[in-house]
Structure formats: C-alpha cells, structure tokens
Design a protein around this motif. Sequence first.
Motif, PDB file in Angstrom:
ATOM      1  N   GLU A  35       1.243  -1.171  -0.034  1.00 25.60           N
ATOM      2  CA  GLU A  35      -0.235  -0.128   0.554  1.00 25.60           C
ATOM      3  C   GLU A  35       1.047   1.271   0.502  1.00 25.60           C
ATOM      4  OE1 GLU A  35      -3.166   1.724  -0.265  1.00 25.60           O
ATOM      5  OE2 GLU A  35      -3.169  -0.455  -0.137  1.00 25.60           O
ATOM      6  N   LEU A  36       2.015   1.486   1.028  1.00 27.14           N
ATOM      7  CA  LEU A  36       3.002   2.250   1.231  1.00 27.14           C
ATOM      8  C   LEU A  36       3.468   2.864  -0.381  1.00 27.14           C
ATOM      9  CD1 LEU A  36       4.499   1.972   4.377  1.00 27.14           C
ATOM     10  CD2 LEU A  36       3.153   3.691   3.905  1.00 27.14           C
ATOM     11  N   SER A  37       3.686   1.559  -1.535  1.00 23.21           N
ATOM     12  CA  SER A  37       4.416   1.866  -2.697  1.00 23.21           C
ATOM     13  C   SER A  37       4.071   2.648  -3.614  1.00 23.21           C
ATOM     14  CB  SER A  37       5.306   0.538  -2.414  1.00 23.21           C
ATOM     15  OG  SER A  37       3.561  -0.613  -3.437  1.00 23.21           O
ATOM     16  N   ARG A  38       2.182   2.892  -2.986  1.00 26.67           N
ATOM     17  CA  ARG A  38       1.548   2.994  -4.559  1.00 26.67           C
ATOM     18  C   ARG A  38       1.713   4.533  -4.943  1.00 26.67           C
ATOM     19  NH1 ARG A  38      -2.812  -0.540  -5.713  1.00 26.67           N
ATOM     20  NH2 ARG A  38      -2.907  -2.187  -4.446  1.00 26.67           N
ATOM     21  N   ARG A  39       1.908   5.060  -3.380  1.00 27.36           N
ATOM     22  CA  ARG A  39       2.059   6.685  -2.801  1.00 27.36           C
ATOM     23  C   ARG A  39       4.128   6.778  -3.148  1.00 27.36           C
ATOM     24  NH1 ARG A  39      -2.429   6.049  -0.700  1.00 27.36           N
ATOM     25  NH2 ARG A  39      -1.349   6.477   0.725  1.00 27.36           N
ATOM     26  N   ASN A  40       4.828   6.228  -2.552  1.00 26.49           N
ATOM     27  CA  ASN A  40       6.050   6.701  -2.363  1.00 26.49           C
ATOM     28  C   ASN A  40       7.147   5.039  -2.507  1.00 26.49           C
ATOM     29  OD1 ASN A  40       4.955   7.841   0.421  1.00 26.49           O
ATOM     30  ND2 ASN A  40       4.165   5.939   0.212  1.00 26.49           N
ATOM     31  N   GLU A  41       8.480   5.634  -2.632  1.00 28.51           N
ATOM     32  CA  GLU A  41       9.288   4.323  -2.978  1.00 28.51           C
ATOM     33  C   GLU A  41       9.812   4.078  -1.943  1.00 28.51           C
ATOM     34  OE1 GLU A  41      12.891   7.002  -4.927  1.00 28.51           O
ATOM     35  OE2 GLU A  41      11.755   8.415  -5.578  1.00 28.51           O
ATOM     36  N   LEU A  42       9.679   2.452  -2.567  1.00 28.66           N
ATOM     37  CA  LEU A  42       9.588   1.809  -1.218  1.00 28.66           C
ATOM     38  C   LEU A  42      10.895   0.905  -1.750  1.00 28.66           C
ATOM     39  CD1 LEU A  42       7.289   0.830   1.822  1.00 28.66           C
ATOM     40  CD2 LEU A  42       8.293  -1.421   0.025  1.00 28.66           C
ATOM     41  N   ASP A  43      12.235   0.662  -0.618  1.00 22.23           N
ATOM     42  CA  ASP A  43      12.796  -0.494  -0.528  1.00 22.23           C
ATOM     43  C   ASP A  43      12.316  -1.552   0.738  1.00 22.23           C
ATOM     44  OD1 ASP A  43      15.091  -0.204  -2.057  1.00 22.23           O
ATOM     45  OD2 ASP A  43      14.477   1.595  -1.636  1.00 22.23           O
ATOM     46  N   ALA A  44      11.959  -3.337   0.337  1.00 16.81           N
ATOM     47  CA  ALA A  44      11.876  -4.066   1.735  1.00 16.81           C
ATOM     48  C   ALA A  44      12.841  -5.238   1.653  1.00 16.81           C
ATOM     49  CB  ALA A  44      10.419  -5.072   1.039  1.00 16.81           C
ATOM     50  N   LEU A  45      13.273  -4.995   2.697  1.00 19.21           N
ATOM     51  CA  LEU A  45      14.467  -6.017   2.975  1.00 19.21           C
ATOM     52  C   LEU A  45      14.205  -6.536   4.108  1.00 19.21           C
ATOM     53  CD1 LEU A  45      16.029  -2.918   2.730  1.00 19.21           C
ATOM     54  CD2 LEU A  45      17.660  -3.498   4.546  1.00 19.21           C
ATOM     55  N   ILE A  46      14.061  -8.333   3.833  1.00 18.85           N
ATOM     56  CA  ILE A  46      13.912  -9.414   3.782  1.00 18.85           C
ATOM     57  C   ILE A  46      14.957 -10.071   4.209  1.00 18.85           C
ATOM     58  CG2 ILE A  46      11.260  -9.036   3.322  1.00 18.85           C
ATOM     59  CD1 ILE A  46      11.917 -11.019   1.039  1.00 18.85           C
ATOM     60  N   CYS A  47      14.432 -11.287   4.776  1.00 17.92           N
ATOM     61  CA  CYS A  47      15.423 -11.751   5.055  1.00 17.92           C
ATOM     62  C   CYS A  47      15.427 -13.547   5.045  1.00 17.92           C
ATOM     63  CB  CYS A  47      15.859 -11.914   6.903  1.00 17.92           C
ATOM     64  SG  CYS A  47      17.713 -13.731   7.113  1.00 17.92           S
ATOM     65  N   ASN A  48      15.510 -13.594   4.064  1.00 22.41           N
ATOM     66  CA  ASN A  48      15.124 -14.491   2.584  1.00 22.41           C
ATOM     67  C   ASN A  48      15.445 -15.305   1.273  1.00 22.41           C
ATOM     68  OD1 ASN A  48      13.345 -16.957   0.931  1.00 22.41           O
ATOM     69  ND2 ASN A  48      12.239 -16.920   2.994  1.00 22.41           N
TER      70      ASN A  48
END
Length: 396
Positions: A35-48
């Motif tokens: 949802e946030l990425s619809r209006r913002n630039e978003l990098d998601a850091l996950i451990c996988n």
Amino acid sequence: MSSSSGGFRIAATGLSWPSLQPGGLNTYFKSICEELSRRNELDALICNENKPEAPDRIKIHNIGSNNLSLWKRRDLMQRYAADLFNRQPVDVLYSHFAPYGVGPALEARKRGIPVVMTFHGPWTEEMKIEGQGLKHLLKTTMAKSIEMKAYGLADKFIVLSETFRDILHQQYKVPLQKIHIIPGAADVERFHPPADRSEVRARLQLPQEATIILTVRRLVNRMGLVQLLEAWRHVAQRYPDHILLIGGKGPLREELEAKIREYGLDGQVKLLGYVSDEELPLYHQASDMFIVPTQALEGFGLITVEAMASGLPVMATPVGGSKEILSKFRPELLFGGTDSEAIKNGLLRILADRNLLPGREECRAHVLEKYTWERVAEQVEDIFDQVVNRKAAAGC
C-alpha cells in the motif's frame, strides 16, 4: 508528504513475505509495503534467499537465509542497510522485527535518518510461553536485550492495539508520547463474501448442509486450540452436524490429534494443516463463523478483520486486539473468558439463536469503514511526516 515529488523514500525492514514464511507479522509487512509503495519509493529488506512475488514498484532485497543463525542474520541485515543508505537517499527507516531492525536502526541514526518501528508484540514473552529450561532462558534473555536496544533507537512507534501500547510502555519503558495506535487491516479485494457458497464448498470438498466453524492459527499453546477442542466436544454432542475446521501448522498438532481421538471428534473436527494464501479466502467463504480462542498476546488479530471482510461473524476470547475490535462492533460476540467453559457457553448461546449473529453485509461494512490498508497507510504516512519534518526543523 515530505518530498517535492509527493512521496517518501522508505527503507522497510521485516521478517519475510507470507508466501515464503506464513504468519501475521509477514502478512502485515507485505500488505503495508504494497500500500505504501503506491505513493512512495519503497525498498523492502527481508531475510530469505527466495524472491517473493511482489508488485514491480517494490524493490525486494533478499538478505541472508533462515538457515543462518539469528546473530548472523542480524549482522547481515545491518551491513546491507549500511550499504543501501550509502548508495541512495532514504527519508525514513520503517522497521518491523526487532532482531532485523536493530542493525539498520543503528546505521540510520549514524546518518540522521528517522526511525519508525511497528511493535508487533513482545517477542521475548512469546518465546517464554512456548519453551522452558536453562538454554531457553538464556535465549530469551539475549532476545530481551536485542529488543531493548532496538526500541531505544526509534523516534516513533506504531502499535496495532491499546493492549500492545500498554505492553510497550510498561515492559519496555517507551514513553507514551512516542507511541501511536494504528489498527491493522484486511485485504478487502482478497477477502470478500462468496458469490456462490455452495460452489466454494464443492471445490473444497466440504459438506453442503453442515454448519462450519473455522479457525486458522499457528498450532501453539497460546492460541487456545486445546481449550477450543475441550469446548467443542460439548458443542458436538448438541450439534452433531456442526464441523470445526482448524487450519495451521505447529508443534501442537500431535496433541490436538490425540485430543480429537480422545473426545471422539473425528467426524466433527478436521485439522487442515497449512492453508495456502490461495485457499485461505475460500475457507472463509465456505464457513458460517470464525473463532479466535487466543489465551494471551493477541496484538490485533488480522485474522479477525479478514474473516469479517469475508462476511463471517467472529467470536473471540476477550484478549488484546480481538477484544478491541469486537467490543466496538458487537460485544456479545466476545466469550466471557478464555477457558473452555467460557468458550463452550458462548458457542452454545450463539448457536441456539443464530439471529444473534450479524449478517454478511454488516460484518463487511464494518471492515470497509475502519480496517482497510489504504486507511492504515495514510496514518503511517502521517507518522513519517512528523519524524521527517522534525528532522528538517532541527537542521539535521
């Protein structure tokens, strides 16, 4: 919004994606990132080590693996975050899991990047409930130190319920002025009432005429499934055509199987095992009611609003987020307590008069009004505005 382009540059750290590792925290993390990425630039850091399916607008960064020790994963997350912060501008660090959030938060503070953390629950307390012995005690002691360090680095906190606000304040000594309550939400596109429930039941090979009660939980003690089975054996005596479906996996499965045999419930209870993301909405659509029998530490209960978005009435123990959701909707759907007697009495009362249950439209309308991810994202962005503007005002 802070930037002239109308959005923030967000680095979000979480545990994983629910398609890779099921769980409420991961469902929340995926949903709010989308949802946030619809209006913002978003990098998601996950451990996988695996890449989940995600919209192209989200930049997924795979760091480490579940096969590594927690300490190794924590260090890898810190080093990766430091490199990311050096390579590109970041307005705010948005953290969702203390062990993976502490390192990036340290690096963010070095660079004057504001840190917002969502507190999904007392990690240490959850660990304590599910283990014992000296080795487990040492593990939980180290976990508590990680939590305390992480929470000392945040500018603002988001919690999903008043219950978790109080825990964060009382047990972790976080000042109340730093804590903001933003309830969770349901994906109302995925979770919706069925067009034809009989077709869904046929697809899942469920009996057409039975009353079906559903719960989907991790199979651990605090979820209250033993108490639910104890209550259900009395319900099944009065309503032998009613079926209880229990979805989920976990260490309690063998004990639950033994209880089902002991109580003679083989025809009235079915353990579904892990329910996939694809099948979960279908099981909601096929059912008549949802039960949340949690004994402790129910921070919000995404499952409660997901069920309601599907048109399912929900009965729950008066614990944490479930109590807060239902007391503002239909308080009579709360059990009188957490033990099997209270669950039994509540179920028998409702099943004796189905007119006491809200209809599909009423359940869904309540979610559409109060519990959508769009609504959550707007409130989260308001918190980002506060920390980013405070940084700008301080001349950092």
